[in-house]
Design an enzyme around this catalytic site. Sequence first.
Site, PDB file in Angstrom:
ATOM      1  N   ARG A  46      42.669  35.671  29.489  1.00 57.73           N
ATOM      2  CA  ARG A  46      42.848  36.874  30.313  1.00 57.73           C
ATOM      3  C   ARG A  46      41.743  37.115  31.333  1.00 57.73           C
ATOM      4  O   ARG A  46      41.583  38.219  31.837  1.00 57.73           O
ATOM      5  CB  ARG A  46      42.988  38.132  29.452  1.00 57.73           C
ATOM      6  CG  ARG A  46      44.244  38.124  28.609  1.00 57.73           C
ATOM      7  CD  ARG A  46      44.654  39.530  28.269  1.00 57.73           C
ATOM      8  NE  ARG A  46      45.837  39.498  27.427  1.00 57.73           N
ATOM      9  CZ  ARG A  46      45.793  39.360  26.104  1.00 57.73           C
ATOM     10  NH1 ARG A  46      44.634  39.276  25.485  1.00 57.73           N
ATOM     11  NH2 ARG A  46      46.916  39.326  25.421  1.00 57.73           N
ATOM     12  N   LYS A  69      41.599  36.529  46.765  1.00 58.18           N
ATOM     13  CA  LYS A  69      42.896  35.881  46.541  1.00 58.18           C
ATOM     14  C   LYS A  69      42.687  34.504  45.932  1.00 58.18           C
ATOM     15  O   LYS A  69      41.938  33.691  46.479  1.00 58.18           O
ATOM     16  CB  LYS A  69      43.621  35.693  47.873  1.00 58.18           C
ATOM     17  CG  LYS A  69      44.188  36.942  48.471  1.00 58.18           C
ATOM     18  CD  LYS A  69      45.281  36.524  49.438  1.00 58.18           C
ATOM     19  CE  LYS A  69      45.377  37.392  50.650  1.00 58.18           C
ATOM     20  NZ  LYS A  69      46.329  36.808  51.611  1.00 58.18           N
ATOM     21  N   GLU A 105      38.637  29.775  62.299  1.00 60.31           N
ATOM     22  CA  GLU A 105      38.778  31.025  61.544  1.00 60.31           C
ATOM     23  C   GLU A 105      37.619  31.978  61.883  1.00 60.31           C
ATOM     24  O   GLU A 105      37.792  33.192  61.903  1.00 60.31           O
ATOM     25  CB  GLU A 105      38.823  30.685  60.056  1.00 60.31           C
ATOM     26  CG  GLU A 105      39.696  31.564  59.192  1.00 60.31           C
ATOM     27  CD  GLU A 105      41.200  31.285  59.264  1.00 60.31           C
ATOM     28  OE1 GLU A 105      41.929  32.204  59.676  1.00 60.31           O
ATOM     29  OE2 GLU A 105      41.651  30.181  58.884  1.00 60.31           O
ATOM     30  N   LYS A 130      35.543  40.063  57.902  1.00 61.03           N
ATOM     31  CA  LYS A 130      36.555  39.953  56.845  1.00 61.03           C
ATOM     32  C   LYS A 130      36.324  40.999  55.750  1.00 61.03           C
ATOM     33  O   LYS A 130      37.266  41.629  55.255  1.00 61.03           O
ATOM     34  CB  LYS A 130      36.540  38.546  56.238  1.00 61.03           C
ATOM     35  CG  LYS A 130      37.458  38.443  55.019  1.00 61.03           C
ATOM     36  CD  LYS A 130      38.331  37.241  54.989  1.00 61.03           C
ATOM     37  CE  LYS A 130      39.422  37.443  53.937  1.00 61.03           C
ATOM     38  NZ  LYS A 130      40.087  36.228  53.537  1.00 61.03           N
ATOM     39  N   GLU A 162      46.514  43.755  50.600  1.00 58.06           N
ATOM     40  CA  GLU A 162      47.463  43.213  51.573  1.00 58.06           C
ATOM     41  C   GLU A 162      48.476  44.227  52.094  1.00 58.06           C
ATOM     42  O   GLU A 162      49.664  44.086  51.891  1.00 58.06           O
ATOM     43  CB  GLU A 162      48.225  42.051  50.933  1.00 58.06           C
ATOM     44  CG  GLU A 162      49.077  41.246  51.875  1.00 58.06           C
ATOM     45  CD  GLU A 162      48.476  39.861  52.109  1.00 58.06           C
ATOM     46  OE1 GLU A 162      48.811  39.280  53.110  1.00 58.06           O
ATOM     47  OE2 GLU A 162      47.646  39.426  51.301  1.00 58.06           O
ATOM     48  N   ARG A 197      44.983  44.218  56.480  1.00 62.82           N
ATOM     49  CA  ARG A 197      44.766  42.826  56.126  1.00 62.82           C
ATOM     50  C   ARG A 197      45.642  41.884  56.950  1.00 62.82           C
ATOM     51  O   ARG A 197      45.303  40.722  57.167  1.00 62.82           O
ATOM     52  CB  ARG A 197      45.010  42.631  54.631  1.00 62.82           C
ATOM     53  CG  ARG A 197      44.235  41.485  54.065  1.00 62.82           C
ATOM     54  CD  ARG A 197      44.109  41.565  52.559  1.00 62.82           C
ATOM     55  NE  ARG A 197      43.531  40.315  52.112  1.00 62.82           N
ATOM     56  CZ  ARG A 197      42.802  40.175  51.025  1.00 62.82           C
ATOM     57  NH1 ARG A 197      42.560  41.169  50.235  1.00 62.82           N
ATOM     58  NH2 ARG A 197      42.321  39.012  50.699  1.00 62.82           N
ATOM     59  N   ASN A 220      45.843  37.684  60.116  1.00 63.00           N
ATOM     60  CA  ASN A 220      46.828  36.649  60.409  1.00 63.00           C
ATOM     61  C   ASN A 220      46.919  36.282  61.879  1.00 63.00           C
ATOM     62  O   ASN A 220      47.816  35.536  62.274  1.00 63.00           O
ATOM     63  CB  ASN A 220      48.213  37.084  59.924  1.00 63.00           C
ATOM     64  CG  ASN A 220      48.364  36.827  58.450  1.00 63.00           C
ATOM     65  OD1 ASN A 220      47.975  35.780  57.961  1.00 63.00           O
ATOM     66  ND2 ASN A 220      48.898  37.793  57.742  1.00 63.00           N
ATOM     67  N   HIS A 272      48.135  32.891  62.931  1.00 64.02           N
ATOM     68  CA  HIS A 272      48.699  32.214  61.762  1.00 64.02           C
ATOM     69  C   HIS A 272      50.219  32.101  61.782  1.00 64.02           C
ATOM     70  O   HIS A 272      50.776  31.271  61.073  1.00 64.02           O
ATOM     71  CB  HIS A 272      48.258  32.906  60.468  1.00 64.02           C
ATOM     72  CG  HIS A 272      46.850  32.571  60.083  1.00 64.02           C
ATOM     73  ND1 HIS A 272      45.766  32.885  60.858  1.00 64.02           N
ATOM     74  CD2 HIS A 272      46.348  31.925  58.987  1.00 64.02           C
ATOM     75  CE1 HIS A 272      44.657  32.460  60.267  1.00 64.02           C
ATOM     76  NE2 HIS A 272      44.979  31.875  59.126  1.00 64.02           N
ATOM     77  N   HIS A 279      50.916  28.489  60.968  1.00 62.22           N
ATOM     78  CA  HIS A 279      51.607  28.027  59.749  1.00 62.22           C
ATOM     79  C   HIS A 279      52.834  27.192  60.100  1.00 62.22           C
ATOM     80  O   HIS A 279      53.127  26.194  59.441  1.00 62.22           O
ATOM     81  CB  HIS A 279      52.056  29.232  58.896  1.00 62.22           C
ATOM     82  CG  HIS A 279      50.931  29.870  58.121  1.00 62.22           C
ATOM     83  ND1 HIS A 279      50.929  31.214  57.805  1.00 62.22           N
ATOM     84  CD2 HIS A 279      49.793  29.352  57.589  1.00 62.22           C
ATOM     85  CE1 HIS A 279      49.825  31.491  57.114  1.00 62.22           C
ATOM     86  NE2 HIS A 279      49.121  30.381  56.969  1.00 62.22           N
ATOM     87  N   HIS A 294      44.119  23.211  58.696  1.00 58.08           N
ATOM     88  CA  HIS A 294      44.583  24.596  58.790  1.00 58.08           C
ATOM     89  C   HIS A 294      44.023  25.273  60.049  1.00 58.08           C
ATOM     90  O   HIS A 294      44.744  25.858  60.841  1.00 58.08           O
ATOM     91  CB  HIS A 294      44.167  25.366  57.539  1.00 58.08           C
ATOM     92  CG  HIS A 294      44.487  26.830  57.599  1.00 58.08           C
ATOM     93  ND1 HIS A 294      45.777  27.312  57.611  1.00 58.08           N
ATOM     94  CD2 HIS A 294      43.679  27.915  57.700  1.00 58.08           C
ATOM     95  CE1 HIS A 294      45.748  28.628  57.702  1.00 58.08           C
ATOM     96  NE2 HIS A 294      44.484  29.029  57.752  1.00 58.08           N
TER      97      HIS A 294
HETATM   98 ZN    ZN Z   1      43.693  30.934  57.764  1.00 60.07          ZN
END
Ligand code: ZN
Length: 354
Positions: free
Chosen positions: A118, A139, A181, A222, A232, A236, A240, A243, A247, A260
């Site tokens: 846990r 995350k 980034e 950030k 999120e 947040r 993106n 992105h 993506h 990336h």
């Molecule tokens: Zn990224």
Amino acid sequence: MEQITVKASQSSYKVSVGAGIRHKLSELLPKSYQNVFVISDTSIAPHYLDDYVSSLLPDAKITKKIIEPGEAAKSKDMYFDILDSMFEAELDRKALVLALGGGVIGDLAGFVASTYMRGIDFVQLPTTILAHDSSVGGKVAINHETGKNLIGSFYPPVAVVYDVDTITTLPEKEVRSGYAELIKEAYIGNADFLSQLLERKKLDKENEEQLIEDLSLGIRVKTKIVEADEKENDLRKFLNLGHTLGHAIEAEAGYGTFTHGEAVAIGMLFALELSERRFGADLRLGEFRSWMERNDYPMHLPDLSAERLVIRMQMDKKSENKEVHMVLLREIGDPVTEKVDHDTLHNAVTSFLE
Ligand code: ZN
Ligand code: ADP
């Protein structure tokens, strides 16, 4: 050394960024640990693992799990394999997981730590520039066949210890990936930082003082956003920027074709163009393009189809009823989420590819 405190809802942790700080890891942890499980990969561990563990308690039990590099490690099989090794090492709830590596190791080790009995403490020891992003914000995840990062949780580390010395062995492609980034964060939240980056000749992974400053500035942007919006929601989303198309490019070109960050840089170019057209702002687009060019970012996508990219963008989890929600900039430092309809997007992507 720079230190940034990140406040999460249940806890807060310090991000230390400095040169040579791997030799004094124990001073930067909130407490001492008797049982330590280190997860790293074969490109990183031989260079840095011994340095990092050298300052831990002399009688601490240290177990090493060194895996092959690459995104494939974020799998269910690897997840259970690591858990098995942790039970074998008889880690109790007071043990510590050290994640020594880039985003892949951080995400995987963090998810393992979040579910072993846990949840036990874990510490991120980032070795890539891009990992400034994944190591802050809590995350953690592994991949499912259906998509990336679909099995995961929010689980903050108890500390992040970022030794920029480790960046010296990072391949150039990965340096570009990380700086994309960083410049994204500058565009979203720090105009002075953006000027510094745009006015600089070339990316330089050997300049430690500069790396410490750049990483700290990116992490501060950030941190401000994730503190205001831990789980999120609205703010947040601004992270993106670049992105949505980024993506789509990664998936459409095939993962691994671009890093990336390289894909995100192209996605930012697109988002900035769209923003200038929509809001008439001056986003220093010409300077950004030349920054990408002189740092050897890929700039052209000759083989990709505009419509397929648009379909990918519509599949993005941030899009609703075929309209794509994109992060645009009204001005530098002033992000907004805007709906872009299919036809507008199709035309914009088509002319962007030309
Ligand atoms: Zn990224
Ligand atoms: P990120 O998601 O942070 O970009 P990854 O975990 O995908 O990082 O790592 C990118 C690649 O770089 C991997 O192959 C990894 O083994 C390698 N790598 C990471 N850090 C270093 C380093 N400091 N020196 C050499 N190679 C590294």
